[in-house]
Design a protein around this motif. Sequence first.
Motif, PDB file in Angstrom:
ATOM      1  N   SER A  73      65.309  57.841  40.254  1.00 51.22           N
ATOM      2  CA  SER A  73      65.287  58.776  39.117  1.00 51.22           C
ATOM      3  C   SER A  73      65.066  58.029  37.798  1.00 51.22           C
ATOM      4  CB  SER A  73      66.593  59.571  39.044  1.00 51.22           C
ATOM      5  OG  SER A  73      66.602  60.597  40.016  1.00 51.22           O
ATOM      6  N   ILE A  74      65.753  56.892  37.631  1.00 50.17           N
ATOM      7  CA  ILE A  74      65.546  56.094  36.407  1.00 50.17           C
ATOM      8  C   ILE A  74      64.083  55.654  36.330  1.00 50.17           C
ATOM      9  CG2 ILE A  74      66.140  53.964  35.167  1.00 50.17           C
ATOM     10  CD1 ILE A  74      68.898  54.081  36.546  1.00 50.17           C
ATOM     11  N   ALA A  75      63.567  55.146  37.453  1.00 50.09           N
ATOM     12  CA  ALA A  75      62.169  54.681  37.481  1.00 50.09           C
ATOM     13  C   ALA A  75      61.222  55.829  37.139  1.00 50.09           C
ATOM     14  CB  ALA A  75      61.842  54.094  38.852  1.00 50.09           C
ATOM     15  N   ASN A  76      61.516  57.026  37.662  1.00 44.92           N
ATOM     16  CA  ASN A  76      60.663  58.183  37.364  1.00 44.92           C
ATOM     17  C   ASN A  76      60.697  58.523  35.875  1.00 44.92           C
ATOM     18  OD1 ASN A  76      59.705  58.567  39.962  1.00 44.92           O
ATOM     19  ND2 ASN A  76      61.430  59.875  40.549  1.00 44.92           N
ATOM     20  N   LEU A  77      61.878  58.477  35.281  1.00 45.65           N
ATOM     21  CA  LEU A  77      61.988  58.793  33.848  1.00 45.65           C
ATOM     22  C   LEU A  77      61.265  57.743  33.002  1.00 45.65           C
ATOM     23  CD1 LEU A  77      65.646  60.141  33.610  1.00 45.65           C
ATOM     24  CD2 LEU A  77      63.525  61.440  33.318  1.00 45.65           C
ATOM     25  N   LEU A  78      61.279  56.496  33.475  1.00 42.14           N
ATOM     26  CA  LEU A  78      60.588  55.419  32.747  1.00 42.14           C
ATOM     27  C   LEU A  78      59.102  55.355  33.113  1.00 42.14           C
ATOM     28  CD1 LEU A  78      63.221  52.541  33.118  1.00 42.14           C
ATOM     29  CD2 LEU A  78      62.644  53.767  30.997  1.00 42.14           C
ATOM     30  N   ASP A  79      58.700  56.154  34.114  1.00 46.09           N
ATOM     31  CA  ASP A  79      57.331  56.122  34.639  1.00 46.09           C
ATOM     32  C   ASP A  79      56.951  54.706  35.098  1.00 46.09           C
ATOM     33  OD1 ASP A  79      55.011  57.346  35.443  1.00 46.09           O
ATOM     34  OD2 ASP A  79      54.002  57.106  33.510  1.00 46.09           O
ATOM     35  N   PHE A 129      70.281  54.419  45.578  1.00 41.88           N
ATOM     36  CA  PHE A 129      68.828  54.226  45.630  1.00 41.88           C
ATOM     37  C   PHE A 129      68.119  55.425  44.991  1.00 41.88           C
ATOM     38  CE2 PHE A 129      64.989  53.719  48.735  1.00 41.88           C
ATOM     39  CZ  PHE A 129      64.235  53.105  47.746  1.00 41.88           C
ATOM     40  N   ALA A 130      68.584  56.633  45.314  1.00 41.22           N
ATOM     41  CA  ALA A 130      67.960  57.836  44.751  1.00 41.22           C
ATOM     42  C   ALA A 130      68.064  57.852  43.225  1.00 41.22           C
ATOM     43  CB  ALA A 130      68.623  59.086  45.342  1.00 41.22           C
ATOM     44  N   TRP A 131      69.230  57.438  42.697  1.00 43.67           N
ATOM     45  CA  TRP A 131      69.405  57.431  41.240  1.00 43.67           C
ATOM     46  C   TRP A 131      68.550  56.355  40.586  1.00 43.67           C
ATOM     47  CZ3 TRP A 131      71.396  61.070  38.125  1.00 43.67           C
ATOM     48  CH2 TRP A 131      72.151  62.062  38.724  1.00 43.67           C
ATOM     49  N   VAL A 132      68.368  55.223  41.274  1.00 41.08           N
ATOM     50  CA  VAL A 132      67.475  54.186  40.732  1.00 41.08           C
ATOM     51  C   VAL A 132      66.036  54.722  40.706  1.00 41.08           C
ATOM     52  CG1 VAL A 132      66.519  51.862  41.119  1.00 41.08           C
ATOM     53  CG2 VAL A 132      68.979  52.265  41.387  1.00 41.08           C
ATOM     54  N   ARG A 151      72.046  59.491  30.161  1.00 42.48           N
ATOM     55  CA  ARG A 151      73.037  60.098  31.060  1.00 42.48           C
ATOM     56  C   ARG A 151      72.677  59.831  32.523  1.00 42.48           C
ATOM     57  NH1 ARG A 151      73.795  65.658  30.542  1.00 42.48           N
ATOM     58  NH2 ARG A 151      75.919  65.462  31.284  1.00 42.48           N
ATOM     59  N   THR A 152      71.378  59.651  32.803  1.00 47.52           N
ATOM     60  CA  THR A 152      70.977  59.309  34.175  1.00 47.52           C
ATOM     61  C   THR A 152      71.451  57.892  34.517  1.00 47.52           C
ATOM     62  OG1 THR A 152      69.116  60.834  34.080  1.00 47.52           O
ATOM     63  CG2 THR A 152      68.979  59.073  35.722  1.00 47.52           C
ATOM     64  N   LEU A 153      71.392  56.986  33.536  1.00 47.53           N
ATOM     65  CA  LEU A 153      71.967  55.647  33.736  1.00 47.53           C
ATOM     66  C   LEU A 153      73.460  55.745  34.029  1.00 47.53           C
ATOM     67  CD1 LEU A 153      70.144  53.614  30.968  1.00 47.53           C
ATOM     68  CD2 LEU A 153      70.338  52.888  33.342  1.00 47.53           C
ATOM     69  N   LEU A 154      74.153  56.556  33.253  1.00 51.41           N
ATOM     70  CA  LEU A 154      75.601  56.707  33.470  1.00 51.41           C
ATOM     71  C   LEU A 154      75.904  57.267  34.855  1.00 51.41           C
ATOM     72  CD1 LEU A 154      76.781  58.014  29.983  1.00 51.41           C
ATOM     73  CD2 LEU A 154      77.344  55.819  31.043  1.00 51.41           C
ATOM     74  N   ARG A 155      75.097  58.211  35.319  1.00 52.69           N
ATOM     75  CA  ARG A 155      75.301  58.760  36.660  1.00 52.69           C
ATOM     76  C   ARG A 155      75.078  57.679  37.717  1.00 52.69           C
ATOM     77  NH1 ARG A 155      75.347  64.202  37.741  1.00 52.69           N
ATOM     78  NH2 ARG A 155      75.940  63.404  39.783  1.00 52.69           N
ATOM     79  N   THR A 156      74.143  56.754  37.437  1.00 48.94           N
ATOM     80  CA  THR A 156      73.872  55.679  38.400  1.00 48.94           C
ATOM     81  C   THR A 156      75.063  54.726  38.477  1.00 48.94           C
ATOM     82  OG1 THR A 156      71.546  55.902  37.815  1.00 48.94           O
ATOM     83  CG2 THR A 156      72.148  53.971  39.117  1.00 48.94           C
ATOM     84  N   PHE A 157      75.665  54.424  37.306  1.00 50.83           N
ATOM     85  CA  PHE A 157      76.914  53.632  37.329  1.00 50.83           C
ATOM     86  C   PHE A 157      77.971  54.367  38.161  1.00 50.83           C
ATOM     87  CE2 PHE A 157      75.259  51.458  33.499  1.00 50.83           C
ATOM     88  CZ  PHE A 157      75.675  50.163  33.734  1.00 50.83           C
ATOM     89  N   PHE A 203      66.965  47.077  41.828  1.00 49.00           N
ATOM     90  CA  PHE A 203      66.503  47.426  43.179  1.00 49.00           C
ATOM     91  C   PHE A 203      66.774  46.264  44.146  1.00 49.00           C
ATOM     92  CE2 PHE A 203      62.453  48.552  45.824  1.00 49.00           C
ATOM     93  CZ  PHE A 203      63.228  49.174  46.800  1.00 49.00           C
ATOM     94  N   ALA A 204      66.479  45.042  43.696  1.00 46.72           N
ATOM     95  CA  ALA A 204      66.700  43.864  44.553  1.00 46.72           C
ATOM     96  C   ALA A 204      68.176  43.734  44.921  1.00 46.72           C
ATOM     97  CB  ALA A 204      66.209  42.604  43.841  1.00 46.72           C
ATOM     98  N   TRP A 205      69.070  43.980  43.940  1.00 47.14           N
ATOM     99  CA  TRP A 205      70.508  43.868  44.226  1.00 47.14           C
ATOM    100  C   TRP A 205      70.985  44.970  45.152  1.00 47.14           C
ATOM    101  CZ3 TRP A 205      73.686  39.829  43.570  1.00 47.14           C
ATOM    102  CH2 TRP A 205      73.236  38.787  42.745  1.00 47.14           C
ATOM    103  N   VAL A 206      70.401  46.159  45.035  1.00 47.92           N
ATOM    104  CA  VAL A 206      70.746  47.238  45.970  1.00 47.92           C
ATOM    105  C   VAL A 206      70.291  46.853  47.387  1.00 47.92           C
ATOM    106  CG1 VAL A 206      70.335  49.670  46.577  1.00 47.92           C
ATOM    107  CG2 VAL A 206      70.775  49.036  44.203  1.00 47.92           C
ATOM    108  N   CYS A 207      69.125  46.209  47.481  1.00 43.06           N
ATOM    109  CA  CYS A 207      68.672  45.695  48.790  1.00 43.06           C
ATOM    110  C   CYS A 207      69.658  44.662  49.329  1.00 43.06           C
ATOM    111  CB  CYS A 207      67.285  45.052  48.666  1.00 43.06           C
ATOM    112  SG  CYS A 207      65.935  46.223  48.445  1.00 43.06           S
ATOM    113  N   SER A 208      70.178  43.796  48.448  1.00 49.57           N
ATOM    114  CA  SER A 208      71.156  42.790  48.890  1.00 49.57           C
ATOM    115  C   SER A 208      72.412  43.447  49.443  1.00 49.57           C
ATOM    116  CB  SER A 208      71.530  41.854  47.724  1.00 49.57           C
ATOM    117  OG  SER A 208      70.500  40.913  47.497  1.00 49.57           O
TER     118      SER A 208
END
Lengths: 98, 98
Positions: A63-69, A58-61, A25-31, B58-63
């Motif tokens: 969040s995804i990174a945090n969930l994936l550690d 950027f913040a949602w990306v 659902r965090t991925l869906l929120r990022t979309f 992340f790279a595409w968001v930077c773009s």
Amino acid sequence: MDTKEAQDMIRRIYLDRDRARGLERTLLRTFEELGELSDAILRGKSRNEMSDEIADVFAWVCSIANLLDIDLSGALCNKYNGVCSKCGRTPCECTEAP
Amino acid sequence: MDTKEAQDMIRRIYLDRDRARGLERTLLRTFEELGELSDAILRGKSRNEMSDEIADVFAWVCSIANLLDIDLSGALCNKYNGVCSKCGRTPCECTEAP
């Protein structure tokens, strides 16, 4: 701001909610947020609004990174070590359409 | 790595191609990359593959930020100054569903 600090800030603010929401659902929120940025661009909204929308993406990306550690900064450096990840050049000299 | 440095690195490698592609198609490519990250997660791909995919996003968001001439780090700090942009707390105490 260091990317690690940015990711840590988002972790401090949102990790509990991110975990409660879950990764899919965090991925869906990022979309959804990328859609809001698209909307701001398509409608020619103000620079401040576009800045807020890209900050959200950027913040949602983060969040995804945090969930994936996964450390976002490290991931970027591993994939793009100052050069294009495909042709190995800066600037990129890939021949396919951009 | 500083987020400004990350954005600068992507600018050095890709700005010419990003400009040739244009903003709207760059947005579409970012949706595509987020789809590839989703695919990696849904299929339970390796940690390295997921790291590469989130680096791409992340790279595409930077773009996008480069094409808009927006500083991603500044945008994040403006919107999230160490607290939730809605409730103003850390951790976020918003009452709506996460």
